[in-house]
Design a protein around this motif. Structure first.
Motif, PDB file in Angstrom:
ATOM      1  N   MET A   1       0.848  -1.174   0.000  1.00 17.01           N
ATOM      2  CA  MET A   1       0.000   0.000   0.000  1.00 17.01           C
ATOM      3  C   MET A   1       0.899   1.243   0.000  1.00 17.01           C
ATOM      4  O   MET A   1       1.691   1.443   0.912  1.00 17.01           O
ATOM      5  CB  MET A   1      -0.897  -0.027   1.238  1.00 17.01           C
ATOM      6  N   THR A   2       0.775   2.060  -1.023  1.00 14.34           N
ATOM      7  CA  THR A   2       1.523   3.304  -1.097  1.00 14.34           C
ATOM      8  C   THR A   2       0.798   4.378  -0.300  1.00 14.34           C
ATOM      9  O   THR A   2      -0.405   4.577  -0.452  1.00 14.34           O
ATOM     10  CB  THR A   2       1.689   3.758  -2.563  1.00 14.34           C
ATOM     11  N   ILE A   3       1.542   5.082   0.544  1.00 15.07           N
ATOM     12  CA  ILE A   3       0.995   6.175   1.350  1.00 15.07           C
ATOM     13  C   ILE A   3       1.071   7.467   0.546  1.00 15.07           C
ATOM     14  O   ILE A   3       0.104   8.197   0.418  1.00 15.07           O
ATOM     15  CB  ILE A   3       1.772   6.316   2.677  1.00 15.07           C
ATOM     16  N   THR A   4       2.252   7.748   0.005  1.00 11.71           N
ATOM     17  CA  THR A   4       2.477   8.923  -0.834  1.00 11.71           C
ATOM     18  C   THR A   4       3.797   8.736  -1.561  1.00 11.71           C
ATOM     19  O   THR A   4       4.512   7.751  -1.331  1.00 11.71           O
ATOM     20  CB  THR A   4       2.445  10.234  -0.002  1.00 11.71           C
ATOM     21  N   GLU A   5       4.126   9.668  -2.445  1.00  7.55           N
ATOM     22  CA  GLU A   5       5.385   9.618  -3.182  1.00  7.55           C
ATOM     23  C   GLU A   5       6.026  10.992  -3.192  1.00  7.55           C
ATOM     24  O   GLU A   5       5.356  12.001  -3.017  1.00  7.55           O
ATOM     25  CB  GLU A   5       5.152   9.167  -4.629  1.00  7.55           C
ATOM     26  N   THR A   6       7.337  10.989  -3.401  1.00  7.07           N
ATOM     27  CA  THR A   6       8.083  12.218  -3.620  1.00  7.07           C
ATOM     28  C   THR A   6       8.803  12.060  -4.957  1.00  7.07           C
ATOM     29  O   THR A   6       8.641  11.041  -5.628  1.00  7.07           O
ATOM     30  CB  THR A   6       9.117  12.464  -2.497  1.00  7.07           C
ATOM     31  N   GLU A   7       9.634  13.000  -5.277  1.00  4.30           N
ATOM     32  CA  GLU A   7      10.388  12.902  -6.529  1.00  4.30           C
ATOM     33  C   GLU A   7      11.238  11.638  -6.578  1.00  4.30           C
ATOM     34  O   GLU A   7      11.312  10.962  -7.595  1.00  4.30           O
ATOM     35  CB  GLU A   7      11.280  14.136  -6.688  1.00  4.30           C
ATOM     36  N   ARG A   8      11.845  11.287  -5.434  1.00  5.94           N
ATOM     37  CA  ARG A   8      12.773  10.151  -5.419  1.00  5.94           C
ATOM     38  C   ARG A   8      12.320   8.951  -4.608  1.00  5.94           C
ATOM     39  O   ARG A   8      12.975   7.911  -4.638  1.00  5.94           O
ATOM     40  CB  ARG A   8      14.134  10.611  -4.862  1.00  5.94           C
ATOM     41  N   HIS A  52       4.122  -2.763  10.772  1.00  4.25           N
ATOM     42  CA  HIS A  52       3.320  -3.202   9.625  1.00  4.25           C
ATOM     43  C   HIS A  52       1.846  -3.278  10.006  1.00  4.25           C
ATOM     44  O   HIS A  52       0.973  -2.784   9.281  1.00  4.25           O
ATOM     45  CB  HIS A  52       3.825  -4.560   9.126  1.00  4.25           C
ATOM     46  N   SER A  53       1.549  -3.873  11.146  1.00  2.00           N
ATOM     47  CA  SER A  53       0.156  -3.995  11.617  1.00  2.00           C
ATOM     48  C   SER A  53      -0.443  -2.635  11.942  1.00  2.00           C
ATOM     49  O   SER A  53      -1.610  -2.376  11.628  1.00  2.00           O
ATOM     50  CB  SER A  53       0.093  -4.884  12.859  1.00  2.00           C
ATOM     51  N   GLY A  59      -3.485   3.356   9.526  1.00  2.00           N
ATOM     52  CA  GLY A  59      -2.995   4.254   8.486  1.00  2.00           C
ATOM     53  C   GLY A  59      -1.797   5.069   8.943  1.00  2.00           C
ATOM     54  O   GLY A  59      -1.154   5.739   8.144  1.00  2.00           O
ATOM     55  N   LEU A  60      -1.499   5.046  10.247  1.00  2.00           N
ATOM     56  CA  LEU A  60      -0.353   5.768  10.798  1.00  2.00           C
ATOM     57  C   LEU A  60       0.734   4.776  11.186  1.00  2.00           C
ATOM     58  O   LEU A  60       0.453   3.617  11.470  1.00  2.00           O
ATOM     59  CB  LEU A  60      -0.757   6.570  12.032  1.00  2.00           C
ATOM     60  N   GLY A  61       1.960   5.264  11.213  1.00  2.00           N
ATOM     61  CA  GLY A  61       3.073   4.427  11.627  1.00  2.00           C
ATOM     62  C   GLY A  61       4.338   4.856  10.917  1.00  2.00           C
ATOM     63  O   GLY A  61       4.364   5.865  10.206  1.00  2.00           O
ATOM     64  N   PHE A  62       5.384   4.086  11.097  1.00  2.00           N
ATOM     65  CA  PHE A  62       6.658   4.379  10.456  1.00  2.00           C
ATOM     66  C   PHE A  62       6.721   3.609   9.139  1.00  2.00           C
ATOM     67  O   PHE A  62       6.902   2.406   9.119  1.00  2.00           O
ATOM     68  CB  PHE A  62       7.815   4.048  11.403  1.00  2.00           C
ATOM     69  N   TYR A  63       6.543   4.347   8.047  1.00  2.00           N
ATOM     70  CA  TYR A  63       6.415   3.781   6.707  1.00  2.00           C
ATOM     71  C   TYR A  63       7.775   3.466   6.091  1.00  2.00           C
ATOM     72  O   TYR A  63       8.760   4.173   6.329  1.00  2.00           O
ATOM     73  CB  TYR A  63       5.704   4.771   5.784  1.00  2.00           C
ATOM     74  N   ALA A  64       7.802   2.451   5.259  1.00  2.00           N
ATOM     75  CA  ALA A  64       9.009   2.108   4.513  1.00  2.00           C
ATOM     76  C   ALA A  64       9.273   3.175   3.460  1.00  2.00           C
ATOM     77  O   ALA A  64       8.346   3.709   2.849  1.00  2.00           O
ATOM     78  CB  ALA A  64       8.838   0.747   3.845  1.00  2.00           C
ATOM     79  N   LEU A  65      10.552   3.476   3.262  1.00  2.00           N
ATOM     80  CA  LEU A  65      10.971   4.399   2.216  1.00  2.00           C
ATOM     81  C   LEU A  65      11.677   3.595   1.133  1.00  2.00           C
ATOM     82  O   LEU A  65      12.685   2.947   1.396  1.00  2.00           O
ATOM     83  CB  LEU A  65      11.937   5.453   2.764  1.00  2.00           C
ATOM     84  N   GLU A  66      11.130   3.639  -0.055  1.00  5.29           N
ATOM     85  CA  GLU A  66      11.710   2.924  -1.183  1.00  5.29           C
ATOM     86  C   GLU A  66      12.269   3.943  -2.170  1.00  5.29           C
ATOM     87  O   GLU A  66      11.551   4.842  -2.608  1.00  5.29           O
ATOM     88  CB  GLU A  66      10.647   2.064  -1.861  1.00  5.29           C
TER      89      GLU A  66
END
Length: 187
Positions: A1-8, A52-53, A59-66
């Protein structure tokens, strides 16, 4: 599930394939310099399962940065409820925090992700304020806080109750804050 995106970056929930990176970050001496513990593999996996849970449920938490260019997971940044520090931080306050693998430091990824999550918090979630806190001497984190427009709260320094007394150099924390009005003006 994508939360949001930036340029990179793609900011998303965790995937099972991210477990190794979570362990790497949480056991690295440099990354964890301002924490009184390093996580072994079982503890890192438990942390992974919790965040993850939490994201899946709230919807809140520490999201992975790819990183878009490489497809590699480089760390995390997120918005989470602070329910364990009352006082000095009121229950339900939302904090922003980050942690990257050391090889990704100095490239602006933490600031880039944090700016996107501030926008999410203020624009989509309608938050009134977002806070961040770190060990007093953690200038890497406080520099990010200042770059993203946060300001140190006068009289807000506190001794973190979850840091054991055997680590006195890690107890004192500084508190930073950004209100929605300040964020709008600073944009």
């Amino acid at each position: 599930m994508t939360i949001t995106e930036t340029e990179r970056l793609i900011i998303r929930n965790w995937r099972k394939t991210d477990r190794d990176l979570v362990f790497e970050i949480n056991s690295d001496e440099a990354v964890m310099e301002f924490f009184p513990f390093r996580r072994n593999r079982a503890e890192a996996d438990a942390f992974f399962d919790r965040v993850h849970s939490m994201i899946a449920e709230t919807g809140l938490g520490f999201y992975a940065l790819e990183e878009k260019a490489s497809g590699e997971t480089i760390g995390f940044c997120g918005l989470a409820r602070v329910d364990h520090l009352e006082p000095p931080i009121a229950k339900g306050t939302i904090e922003i925090g980050w942690r990257l693998a050391a090889r990704y430091w100095g490239k602006g990824f933490a600031s880039e992700a944090a700016r996107a999550l501030l926008a999410l918090g203020f624009e989509k979630l309608g938050l009134d304020q977002i806070v961040s806190f770190a060990v007093h001497d953690n200038t890497r984190s406080t520099s990010v806080m200042e770059r993203i427009g946060m300001h140190r709260v006068a009289g807000g320094d506190f001794d973190h109750p979850n840091v054991p007394d055997t680590y006195p150099h890690l107890k004192r924390h500084v508190l930073y804050r950004l209100t929605a009005d300040e964020w709008r003006v600073g944009r």
